[in-house]
Design an enzyme around this catalytic site. Structure first.
Site, PDB file in Angstrom:
ATOM      1  CB  THR A  42      -0.735  -0.062   1.625  1.00  0.00           C
ATOM      2  OG1 THR A  42      -2.149  -1.258   1.033  1.00  0.00           O
ATOM      3  CG2 THR A  42      -1.566   1.160   1.115  1.00  0.00           C
TER       4      THR A  42
ATOM      5  CB  CYS B  54      -8.112  -4.649   2.428  1.00  0.00           C
ATOM      6  SG  CYS B  54      -7.201  -4.986   0.608  1.00  0.00           S
TER       7      CYS B  54
HETATM    8  N1  PLP Z   1      -1.719  -4.292  -4.048  1.00  0.00           N
HETATM    9  C1  PLP Z   1      -1.807  -5.196  -4.706  1.00  0.00           C
HETATM   10  C2  PLP Z   1      -2.245  -6.247  -5.803  1.00  0.00           C
HETATM   11  C3  PLP Z   1      -2.472  -6.276  -3.486  1.00  0.00           C
HETATM   12  O1  PLP Z   1      -3.057  -7.552  -3.782  1.00  0.00           O
HETATM   13  C4  PLP Z   1      -2.187  -6.069  -1.836  1.00  0.00           C
HETATM   14  C5  PLP Z   1      -2.013  -7.079  -1.104  1.00  0.00           C
HETATM   15  O2  PLP Z   1      -3.688  -7.171  -0.772  1.00  0.00           O
HETATM   16  C6  PLP Z   1      -1.260  -4.969  -2.148  1.00  0.00           C
HETATM   17  C7  PLP Z   1      -1.288  -3.709  -3.214  1.00  0.00           C
HETATM   18  C8  PLP Z   1      -1.791  -3.944  -1.141  1.00  0.00           C
HETATM   19  O3  PLP Z   1      -0.277  -4.422  -0.100  1.00  0.00           O
HETATM   20  P1  PLP Z   1      -0.494  -4.455   1.769  1.00  0.00           P
HETATM   21  O4  PLP Z   1      -1.152  -5.453   2.152  1.00  0.00           O
HETATM   22  O5  PLP Z   1       1.326  -4.516   1.194  1.00  0.00           O
HETATM   23  O6  PLP Z   1      -0.234  -3.024   2.009  1.00  0.00           O
END
Ligand code: PLP
Length: 384
Positions: A71, A325
């Site tokens: 993120t 999420c």
């Molecule tokens: N981008 C994608 C494609 C993801 O699948 C995720 C997590 O589910 C993220 C970004 C976010 O990553 P993080 O959980 O490390 O913040």
């Protein structure tokens, strides 16, 4: 417990955990300190950066910026590159309809700050429309941000072609490669990208640590204000133990992909075969030939995925309806909608994402369990 939800997160590998503990114990210094304890930590940080650069085939270790995860890397790339390009008179953003919220929301934020935003459609398999991309990218485009592989349906995108289109117009290409590592080659030079995002917890590393690859010369304004850590591209005391663990996890993920990736694909294919054979009214979303090797998005006619997931959980089987999420959201995801699925089709979809701890016996147990559960749910009133 059978865990078929490895796109949400993966268990930390034992050797990664050992490195996390070892680096916590052996490198207690602050990497920015000028004394010997700090220098030892700083030297190990450099070694980690070089090892990560090597796996990603980055031209220079300085192109690797450590962050707190996917993120943050996505936010930093979209906002940081977008903002810097605004200073050069470019205020166009191009992204896809199936991006993670960590890309879409920063794009929306920039839109609220004077940027134009084009969201590219995808075809029925979830592949970005290159003709639409070509039409959207122009001399005003600051940034094209399209994910390497999708988290819900696993579709792999034509990143090289998109990078060529972006570069021909003088724009920057960022790709969210969070779901690509360990599932396909992630070679930044072969992909032709200027920037990518990674997250360790998606490849058997710890949560809360990630990578932002920024090719040398890529315009970038740092949004995280504070110290001059990470070459001024990410302020904050560097979490060396997590970075050391990410480094081991990344090397391991790449070597596992090379040695065992086809085995994992075989397991995924076995699951699809058994589900389609044993559960009437089961369909694959997308084209398995164009998806990451561990992911299958399957829809079941006449049921609501949330109900099925609850029943599966009671039987010790974990999967998901889409992105972790977005778990609390009951409507079909923007990804499934972008594929052209109806509310019923999207609502009846389950994402199965397999990992190296899974077995062929588990696959058969899951298919047999669903062969019982799905007809039971269909028989219940208000199954949808
Ligand atoms: N981008 C994608 C494609 C993801 O699948 C995720 C997590 O589910 C993220 C970004 C976010 O990553 P993080 O959980 O490390 O913040």
């Amino acid at each position: 417990m059978i865990n078929f939800d490895n796109n949400a997160t993966t268990p930390v590998d034992e050797s990664v955990l050992e490195e996390l503990i070892r680096a916590t114990r052996d490198f207690s210094g602050n990497t920015s300190s000028g004394h010997s304890l700090g220098n030892a930590a700083g030297k190990y940080l450099l070694a980690c950066r070089q090892r990560v650069a090597k796996v990603l085939n980055a031209a220079d270790a300085d192109e690797i910026v450590f962050t707190s995860g996917g993120t943050e890397s996505d936010n930093a790339a979209v906002r940081g590159i977008g903002w810097a390009m605004k200073g050069k008179g470019r205020t166009g953003l191009v992204t896809s309809a199936i991006e993670h919220r960590a890309v879409l929301n920063p794009c929306e934020w920039l839109k609220g700050h004077g940027f134009g935003l084009t969201v590219l459609p995808v075809d029925g398999n979830g592949v970005v429309d290159l003709a639409a991309a070509k039409a959207a990218i122009n001399i005003k485009t600051a940034l094209v941000s399209v994910m390497t592989a999708n988290n819900e349906i696993g579709t792999i995108q034509p990143i090289r072609e998109l990078a060529e289109l972006a570069h021909a117009a003088g724009a920057v290409l960022h790709s969210d490669a969070v779901q690509a590592v360990g599932k396909m080659p992630v070679d930044v030079q072969a992909l032709g990208v200027d920037s990518i995002s990674l997250s360790a917890h998606k490849f058997y590393g710890p949560k809360g640590v990630g990578v932002l690859y920024l090719k040398k010369g890529t315009p970038y304004d740092c949004f995280m204000l504070g110290g001059t850590h990470e070459g001024g591209r990410r302020a904050g005391t560097v979490p060396l133990p997590q970075i050391a663990a990410l480094t081991v996890a990344l090397e391991l993920a790449e070597s596992k992909r090379i040695k065992q990736g086809e085995w994992l694909r075989g397991l995924r294919d076995q699951l699809v075969r058994e589900l389609l054979a044993k559960v009437p009214g089961a369909h694959v979303n997308g084209d398995l030939k164009q998806t990451t090797l561990n992911t299958a998005s399957i829809r079941f006619d006449g049921i609501y995925g949330g109900h099925l997931l609850r029943e599966m959980d009671k039987h010790g089987i974990l999967a998901s309806a889409g992105s972790a999420c977005m778990w609390e959201i009951t409507r079909p995801s923007h990804v499934l909608t972008a594929l052209g699925l109806s509310d019923e089709e999207g609502g009846g979809t389950i994402r199965f994402s397999l990992g190296y701890a899974n077995t062929p016996e588990e696959v058969t147990r899951v298919a047999d369990t669903l062969a019982k559960l799905v007809p039971q749910l269909r028989a219940q009133p208000a199954a949808l």
